[in-house]
Design a protein around this motif. Structure first.
Motif, PDB file in Angstrom:
ATOM      1  N   LEU A   1      16.070 -79.800   2.102  1.00 41.75           N
ATOM      2  CA  LEU A   1      14.855 -78.961   1.437  1.00 41.75           C
ATOM      3  C   LEU A   1      14.188 -79.864   0.234  1.00 41.75           C
ATOM      4  O   LEU A   1      14.937 -80.714  -0.062  1.00 41.75           O
ATOM      5  CB  LEU A   1      15.334 -77.808   1.254  1.00 41.75           C
ATOM      6  CG  LEU A   1      15.948 -76.774   2.210  1.00 41.75           C
ATOM      7  CD1 LEU A   1      16.803 -75.568   1.607  1.00 41.75           C
ATOM      8  CD2 LEU A   1      14.998 -76.279   3.189  1.00 41.75           C
ATOM      9  N   SER A   2      13.066 -79.155   0.051  1.00 39.00           N
ATOM     10  CA  SER A   2      12.572 -79.738  -1.435  1.00 39.00           C
ATOM     11  C   SER A   2      13.294 -78.994  -2.436  1.00 39.00           C
ATOM     12  O   SER A   2      13.912 -77.891  -2.400  1.00 39.00           O
ATOM     13  CB  SER A   2      11.161 -79.345  -1.510  1.00 39.00           C
ATOM     14  OG  SER A   2      11.035 -78.082  -1.649  1.00 39.00           O
ATOM     15  N   GLN A   3      13.247 -79.698  -3.791  1.00 40.26           N
ATOM     16  CA  GLN A   3      13.955 -79.254  -4.793  1.00 40.26           C
ATOM     17  C   GLN A   3      13.465 -77.726  -5.241  1.00 40.26           C
ATOM     18  O   GLN A   3      14.062 -76.772  -5.485  1.00 40.26           O
ATOM     19  CB  GLN A   3      13.880 -80.072  -6.128  1.00 40.26           C
ATOM     20  CG  GLN A   3      14.634 -79.615  -7.386  1.00 40.26           C
ATOM     21  CD  GLN A   3      14.423 -80.513  -8.379  1.00 40.26           C
ATOM     22  OE1 GLN A   3      14.364 -81.720  -8.232  1.00 40.26           O
ATOM     23  NE2 GLN A   3      14.669 -80.161  -9.456  1.00 40.26           N
TER      24      GLN A   3
ATOM     25  N   ALA B   1      22.276 -71.917  -0.561  1.00 41.51           N
ATOM     26  CA  ALA B   1      21.449 -72.537  -1.807  1.00 41.51           C
ATOM     27  C   ALA B   1      22.374 -72.316  -3.069  1.00 41.51           C
ATOM     28  O   ALA B   1      22.396 -73.601  -3.681  1.00 41.51           O
ATOM     29  CB  ALA B   1      20.055 -72.093  -1.786  1.00 41.51           C
TER      30      ALA B   1
ATOM     31  N   ALA C   1      19.174 -79.955  -2.920  1.00 40.59           N
ATOM     32  CA  ALA C   1      17.994 -80.081  -2.050  1.00 40.59           C
ATOM     33  C   ALA C   1      18.107 -81.134  -0.894  1.00 40.59           C
ATOM     34  O   ALA C   1      18.001 -80.943   0.193  1.00 40.59           O
ATOM     35  CB  ALA C   1      16.992 -80.295  -2.638  1.00 40.59           C
TER      36      ALA C   1
ATOM     37  N   GLU D   1      18.332 -81.054  -7.570  1.00 37.68           N
ATOM     38  CA  GLU D   1      18.004 -82.136  -6.531  1.00 37.68           C
ATOM     39  C   GLU D   1      18.926 -82.401  -5.628  1.00 37.68           C
ATOM     40  O   GLU D   1      18.586 -82.892  -4.281  1.00 37.68           O
ATOM     41  CB  GLU D   1      17.890 -83.372  -7.567  1.00 37.68           C
ATOM     42  CG  GLU D   1      16.984 -84.623  -6.857  1.00 37.68           C
ATOM     43  CD  GLU D   1      16.922 -85.486  -7.842  1.00 37.68           C
ATOM     44  OE1 GLU D   1      16.330 -86.685  -7.365  1.00 37.68           O
ATOM     45  OE2 GLU D   1      16.963 -85.559  -9.016  1.00 37.68           O
TER      46      GLU D   1
ATOM     47  N   VAL E   1      14.727 -75.010  -3.020  1.00 37.05           N
ATOM     48  CA  VAL E   1      15.881 -74.607  -3.521  1.00 37.05           C
ATOM     49  C   VAL E   1      16.121 -73.714  -4.460  1.00 37.05           C
ATOM     50  O   VAL E   1      16.646 -72.635  -4.814  1.00 37.05           O
ATOM     51  CB  VAL E   1      16.970 -76.105  -3.805  1.00 37.05           C
ATOM     52  CG1 VAL E   1      18.223 -75.018  -4.437  1.00 37.05           C
ATOM     53  CG2 VAL E   1      17.288 -76.640  -2.327  1.00 37.05           C
TER      54      VAL E   1
END
Length: 306
Positions: free
Chosen positions: A35-37, A16, A30, A27, A40
């Motif tokens: 993944l979602s922000q 990450a 992610a 953003e 992360v």
């Protein structure tokens, strides 16, 4: 990282961190990691909690802390070793990707031909970071690159450094440009009128050349900014200015007379070194061997004499 128990280190947290710095955006990182922000951001916070200190400076641009740089370098080396192990276990098909930092003039002249055997065999994919030769070292130090071509002899702890040779730079212009500006010779007075060239705001070769030999400072002469080695040559050939060009880029033009060396007694010689992490893997060792063998043929190996 010597005081840390590496068994506690979760590599998805390092992944990450690497993605955030590579994309310069939580953003975009992610999206690349699927993944979602928020996830992360949570992984970065989890890593900082585990280490009890920050790994990322939330500035523009985003930058790693000194510990973050160590972690990125470690992560790059681990990824490279895992990639090589996968090849050996026949779990991975195709070439391996190497993140390398290289200066524009080397890239435009000898770097790609030196690696042609590996590229032609389909064994190597390049992720190149192009910087001035004085700044490529920072890309490796930050953990973004696993190796670099640099003008710095000083190594990084845990790395190896190899001298490649000297890149020679000649101050060139077209005969028409030289006649227009330097009919009475190259002097501080004529150089105040003749357009020069720099690569970007970090390129100080031209600035040092004019300061050392003609006592001219930035702002005392016109100067193009050209962020391309090939563009340097093209603009020079178009009589748009004079420039310090790497000898391999202009040898043919000099032989044909379409460019002339306007300061033949003032050649600039820049030493080039190849730095790589010691535990970077077998492919990096092969790349090193090819680069060293090729540059022995195309770069000057002789120390400048007074």
């Amino acid at each position: 990282m010597s005081g840390m128990n590496l068994e506690l280190l979760d590599y998805k947290l390092l992944k990450a961190l690497e993605a955030v710095l590579r994309h310069q955006s939580f953003e975009a990182a992610a999206v690349s990691l699927h993944l979602s922000q928020g996830a992360v951001s949570q992984r970065i916070k989890q890593l900082e909690t585990l280490l009890a200190q920050p790994v990322l400076l939330r500035t523009q641009p985003l930058r790693p802390t000194p510990l973050g740089q160590q972690l990125l370098g470690h992560y790059q080396r681990v990824r490279q070793l895992e990639s090589e192990l996968a090849v050996q276990l026949e779990q991975q098909q195709g070439p391996q990707t190497l993140p390398l930092a290289v200066n524009a003039d080397s890239l435009a002249t000898w770097f790609i031909p030196a690696l042609q055997p590996l590229l032609g065999a389909g064994r190597l994919v390049l992720n190149l970071m192009v910087e001035d030769e004085s700044r490529t070292w920072q890309r490796m130090r930050s953990g973004e690159a696993i190796a670099c071509v640099t003008s710095r002899a000083e190594g990084i702890a845990g790395s190896e450094a190899h001298f490649l040779g000297y890149m020679e730079y000649l101050c060139v212009a077209t005969p028409e440009f030289a006649e227009r500006y330097f009919a009475q010779g190259v002097s501080a007075e004529s150089l105040r009128l003749a357009p020069a060239m720099v690569f970007d705001q970090h390129d100080d070769m031209q600035l040092q050349f004019l300061s050392q030999h003609f006592d001219l400072q930035p702002g005392q002469y016109p100067c193009h900014v050209v962020r391309s080695s090939e563009g340097f040559v093209a603009l020079t050939e178009a009589s748009g200015g004079y420039s310090l060009c790497a000898r391999p880029q202009v040898e043919q033009q000099l032989a044909a007379g379409t460019l002339v060396d306007i300061c033949p007694e003032r050649m600039v010689r820049v030493p080039l070194f190849w730095h790589h992490w010691q535990l970077a893997g077998n492919l990096v060792i092969e790349v090193t061997d090819y680069l060293r063998a090729y540059t022995r043929q195309v770069l000057s190996q002789q120390t400048a004499t007074e």
